[in-house]
Enzyme design. Structure first.
Site, PDB file in Angstrom:
ATOM      1  N   SER A  68       0.811  -1.221   0.000  1.00 52.80           N
ATOM      2  CA  SER A  68       0.000   0.000   0.000  1.00 52.80           C
ATOM      3  C   SER A  68       0.844   1.270   0.000  1.00 52.80           C
ATOM      4  CB  SER A  68      -0.930  -0.006   1.214  1.00 52.80           C
ATOM      5  OG  SER A  68      -1.792  -1.122   1.174  1.00 52.80           O
TER       6      SER A  68
ATOM      7  N   HIS B 186       0.845   4.274   4.449  1.00 49.09           N
ATOM      8  CA  HIS B 186       0.126   5.009   3.416  1.00 49.09           C
ATOM      9  C   HIS B 186       0.623   6.445   3.294  1.00 49.09           C
ATOM     10  CE1 HIS B 186      -3.612   2.138   3.490  1.00 49.09           C
ATOM     11  NE2 HIS B 186      -2.464   1.513   3.286  1.00 49.09           N
TER      12      HIS B 186
END
Length: 289
Positions: free
Chosen positions: A190, A236
């Site tokens: 991610s 993230h």
């Protein structure tokens, strides 16, 4: 009395004309010659030219003066996004290994600050991006990579895209190293994917394209990051920031000596992240965490 005329003297035999052979393949007969150097060439050596055929050497010599086509931001032209496909294959293979070995592969490759700082397992800063929690996790990341990867790989070229992906993943891990608990493991691509999202936004702005779609996608995924429990927000955010900065440096590099500036940007990003890792590891080992 008649006499027979003398017989004409015998004529010397005419030598048979030699059949020319290809200068690169002497065993192959040919009557075709290169239009530039006039050497005989066989079908395997013929290269289409404006008129007739040329040999490989003459074609290569002629191409030296031609300017090679480049991608939008200076990389080689990409016809097949092989880096994107290779990353997808690696992710699937690693996930298969995770499934077959239980938690062994996950434990060996996952990112956790204590493993990096205490056990000197710096490889976890990258390998953590290639392991996933479950099927939904890898499906989402693989889908996102499949959607945006080819676009960015064609824009930047194979090498620059590879650097963008891996450094984005590294940026997510570095922020986790600084802010996550020492024993907290994190897995998933991610961070790299958020870096690619940021790069799509930057590229769109550079090319004066409509970036509202990717902006909404980033906002939605950031909201999910902080609403749904168990998601690594450090990965993230770290990937997003790193991807935005690096893609900006690559996309906005001056046209004069662009490759040099891009190499310096990639090297500089790696140097900054390496310094951040060393500072944080030193702080953890000194007990200042």
């Amino acid at each position: 009395m008649t006499s027979q005329p003398p017989s004409p003297p015998p004529q010397p035999e005419q030598p048979e004309q030699a059949v020319p052979t290809c200068y690169r393949h002497p065993g192959k007969e040919t009557w075709v010659r290169c239009q530039r150097c006039e050497r005989p060439i066989c079908p395997d050596c013929m290269r289409d030219a404006a008129v007739g055929f040329q040999c490989p050497e003459c074609v290569a010599e002629g191409n030296k003066g031609l300017r090679q086509a480049r991608s939008t931001f200076g990389g080689n032209v990409v016809r097949t996004p092989i880096v994107t496909y290779a990353l997808l294959v690696i992710n699937v293979l690693v996930f298969g290994a995770q499934y077959l070995t239980g938690n062994q592969v996950t434990a060996e490759l996952a990112m956790w600050p204590g493993g990096v700082a205490v056990h000197d397992q710096y490889y976890r800063l990258i390998t953590g991006a290639f392991v996933h929690n479950d099927i939904f996790h890898i499906l989402f990341n693989s889908w996102a990579l499949y959607v945006v990867g080819p676009y960015l790989e064609r824009a930047f070229g194979h090498v620059r895209f590879s650097a963008l992906y891996l450094i984005g993943a590294l940026g997510g891990s570095v922020l986790g190293l600084w802010l996550d608990p020492l024993m907290q493991p994190t897995v998933g691509a991610s961070g790299a994917i958020f870096g690619l999202f940021a790069a799509v936004f930057v590229v769109g702005r550079k090319l004066d394209l409509d970036v509202r779609g990717i902006a909404v996608l980033i906002v939605i995924n950031l909201a999910i990051t902080f609403i749904v429990p168990g998601i690594s927000w450090t990965g993230h955010i770290g990937g997003l920031i790193t991807g935005a900065l690096l893609s900006g440096a690559l996309a906005y590099a001056p046209r004069n000596n662009r490759t040099l500036w891009q190499v310096l940007a990639i090297a500089g990003a790696l140097a900054v992240l390496a310094v951040l890792v060393m500072v944080r590891v030193s702080a953890i080992l000194s007990g200042a965490a």
